[in-house]
Design an enzyme around this catalytic site. Sequence first.
Site, mmCIF file in Angstrom:
data_model
loop_
_atom_site.group_PDB
_atom_site.id
_atom_site.type_symbol
_atom_site.label_atom_id
_atom_site.label_comp_id
_atom_site.label_asym_id
_atom_site.label_seq_id
_atom_site.Cartn_x
_atom_site.Cartn_y
_atom_site.Cartn_z
ATOM 1 N N LYS A 1 -2.335 21.410 -0.702
ATOM 2 C CA LYS A 1 -1.519 20.453 -1.150
ATOM 3 C C LYS A 1 -1.847 19.825 -2.614
ATOM 4 C CE LYS A 1 0.538 16.058 0.567
ATOM 5 N NZ LYS A 1 -0.323 14.715 -0.217
ATOM 6 N N THR B 1 -5.786 18.829 0.764
ATOM 7 C CA THR B 1 -5.268 18.321 0.094
ATOM 8 C C THR B 1 -6.256 18.184 -1.386
ATOM 9 O OG1 THR B 1 -4.039 16.492 1.214
ATOM 10 C CG2 THR B 1 -4.669 15.754 -1.181
ATOM 11 N N SER C 1 -2.829 12.629 8.836
ATOM 12 C CA SER C 1 -3.776 12.323 7.637
ATOM 13 C C SER C 1 -5.558 12.266 8.302
ATOM 14 C CB SER C 1 -3.519 11.293 6.831
ATOM 15 O OG SER C 1 -4.659 10.827 6.079
ATOM 16 N N TYR D 1 0.904 -1.105 0.035
ATOM 17 C CA TYR D 1 0.054 -0.019 0.114
ATOM 18 C C TYR D 1 1.000 1.149 -0.014
ATOM 19 C CZ TYR D 1 -2.809 3.643 2.160
ATOM 20 O OH TYR D 1 -3.627 4.937 2.550
ATOM 21 N N GLN E 1 -3.929 17.372 7.985
ATOM 22 C CA GLN E 1 -4.565 17.472 6.685
ATOM 23 C C GLN E 1 -5.917 17.071 6.351
ATOM 24 O OE1 GLN E 1 -4.972 13.977 4.967
ATOM 25 N NE2 GLN E 1 -5.785 15.113 3.296
ATOM 26 N N HIS F 1 1.188 13.693 -5.070
ATOM 27 C CA HIS F 1 0.678 12.557 -4.106
ATOM 28 C C HIS F 1 1.449 11.252 -4.161
ATOM 29 C CE1 HIS F 1 -3.214 12.225 -1.703
ATOM 30 N NE2 HIS F 1 -2.763 10.999 -1.686
ATOM 31 N N ARG G 1 0.789 8.643 -6.795
ATOM 32 C CA ARG G 1 -0.200 7.954 -6.505
ATOM 33 C C ARG G 1 -1.702 8.233 -6.901
ATOM 34 N NH1 ARG G 1 0.977 4.756 -1.987
ATOM 35 N NH2 ARG G 1 -0.849 4.597 -0.856
ATOM 36 N N TYR H 1 -8.992 16.007 4.134
ATOM 37 C CA TYR H 1 -9.894 15.510 2.990
ATOM 38 C C TYR H 1 -11.152 15.950 3.088
ATOM 39 C CZ TYR H 1 -6.369 12.198 1.281
ATOM 40 O OH TYR H 1 -5.458 11.632 0.612
HETATM 41 C C1 FMN Z 1 0.754 5.120 1.889
HETATM 42 C C2 FMN Z 1 0.415 6.614 1.612
HETATM 43 C C3 FMN Z 1 -0.664 7.060 2.150
HETATM 44 C C4 FMN Z 1 -0.879 8.403 1.626
HETATM 45 N N1 FMN Z 1 -2.067 9.145 2.281
HETATM 46 C C5 FMN Z 1 -2.442 10.301 2.121
HETATM 47 C C6 FMN Z 1 -3.323 11.150 2.672
HETATM 48 O O1 FMN Z 1 -4.083 10.475 3.584
HETATM 49 N N2 FMN Z 1 -3.410 12.369 2.353
HETATM 50 C C7 FMN Z 1 -2.793 13.007 1.594
HETATM 51 O O2 FMN Z 1 -2.848 14.207 1.544
HETATM 52 N N3 FMN Z 1 -1.649 12.394 1.121
HETATM 53 C C8 FMN Z 1 -1.350 11.232 1.302
HETATM 54 N N4 FMN Z 1 -0.340 10.584 0.699
HETATM 55 C C9 FMN Z 1 0.495 11.291 -0.092
HETATM 56 C C10 FMN Z 1 1.588 11.924 0.851
HETATM 57 O O3 FMN Z 1 1.252 12.712 1.636
HETATM 58 C C11 FMN Z 1 2.872 12.600 -0.030
HETATM 59 O O4 FMN Z 1 2.310 13.565 -1.101
HETATM 60 C C12 FMN Z 1 3.570 11.458 -0.904
HETATM 61 O O5 FMN Z 1 3.772 10.222 0.071
HETATM 62 C C13 FMN Z 1 4.994 12.258 -0.921
HETATM 63 O O6 FMN Z 1 5.669 11.123 -1.959
HETATM 64 P P1 FMN Z 1 6.966 10.104 -1.153
HETATM 65 O O7 FMN Z 1 5.928 8.996 -0.765
HETATM 66 O O8 FMN Z 1 7.599 9.751 -2.259
HETATM 67 O O9 FMN Z 1 7.644 11.043 -0.087
HETATM 68 C C14 FMN Z 1 0.052 9.073 0.772
HETATM 69 C C15 FMN Z 1 1.142 8.553 0.581
HETATM 70 C C16 FMN Z 1 1.431 7.237 0.808
HETATM 71 C C17 FMN Z 1 2.644 6.695 0.320
#
Ligand code: FMN
Length: 382
Positions: free
Chosen positions: A254, A158, A109, A27, A130, A278, A281, A132
């Site tokens: 963000k 976000t 988060s 994940y 953060q 993100h 993702r 949503y």
């Molecule tokens: C497992 C996972 C869960 C994430 N969940 C959220 C989230 O709940 N809210 C959000 O704004 N970004 C979320 N993100 C994005 C992160 O805030 C961030 O933008 C991203 O991880 C940065 O990239 P990096 O993992 O390469 O450092 C998530 C990222 C990952 C890897």
Amino acid sequence: MRLDRFLTVDDFKRVAERRVPRMFFQYADSGAYTEGTYRANSDDFAAIHLQQRVGRHITTRNLATTMLGQPVTMPLGLAPTGAAGMQSAEGEMKAARAADRFGVPFTLSTVSICSLEDVAAVSKRPIWFQLYVRRDREFTGRLIDRARVAGCAALVVTMDCQHYGQRHKDVRNGLKVPLKFTPRFVAEMAIKPRWALSMLRTRHRTFGNFAGHVPGAATAAALAAWMSEQDDLTLNWQDLLWIKKRFGGPLVVKGILHPDDAREAIAHGADAIIVSNHGGRQLDGALSTIRALPRIVDAVGGQCEIYLDSGVRSGHDMLKAVALGARAVFIGRPFLYALGAAGEPGVTRLFEILRAEADSALGLMGETDVNTLGAHSVEMGG
Ligand SMILES: Cc1cc2nc3c(=O)[nH]c(=O)nc-3n(C[C@H](O)[C@H](O)[C@H](O)COP(=O)(O)O)c2cc1C
């Protein structure tokens, strides 16, 4: 395992893969669709070169700066990551404590396992929260109120996740809310007993910001059904105005990847923006953040602080982003791997590694203060 054996983010990643159930490890270690943007985020950092300068007095070096006016020991924060408490039991509280002691911000988060009240209580330094935006605007409003009452220092809204970019690994692993105890998952727990035991010992196993806060959703199944209907595709710039007013503190936007969106965010009240895709993702095929950054810096022209996340894997990457105009960077997966591999001490060790790398690189660049890096500090290469 001895902490001094961890020298890189990849070291944490390898150990986390052994210790965390595959479903949760993947994940974290996944991007949307082809994962092209996920890979480009870090590959594009490698295409930027730091300027080596010599013959300068570099005895005293400084990495400290400020973020939204608050002192930080280095220009870095922990990004919001959903369900971090599944990488390690009570993962959000562990990471928040490590960040607090190290002197950098922790962002919780909306979809965390530990609630914002529980996490705020373990950190002397106010955490960031953060948001949503959910379709249920009353719930969203109450969540903003809770963040304010808990003393959160900033609200990070976000904007790039109103619906989801598919991650094939999650589909293949059957990752769903609520979690299904399939024979495969139970077998995984049997070979990861340390993880399973720590999860049995904690009461933090569901989405702490939702459980008990959604009227009429008393059971896990009812809560999951409610959560599955909450994507709000109407979210737009106007919404930032009421969100900011309701929170009453600094607003961070963000998910900015285009200069025009940076301008919109500022026009609608952003005190800072995070250049982010993100972590690759969401929109597969989107530009890496480090490539998007310079045009956004030009567009913003110093009107607000600009942070960057996605792909930062070393102190060197931190310096590259700062040189290109970011006030600071955020990291997601690196701290999740550190949590999964070694819990709270793992996150502290990760901070030490990143600081040592940045400090060493700063000196070898002939620089003594992270705050004076600029275009002269890097060269774009192939
Ligand atoms: C497992 C996972 C869960 C994430 N969940 C959220 C989230 O709940 N809210 C959000 O704004 N970004 C979320 N993100 C994005 C992160 O805030 C961030 O933008 C991203 O991880 C940065 O990239 P990096 O993992 O390469 O450092 C998530 C990222 C990952 C890897």
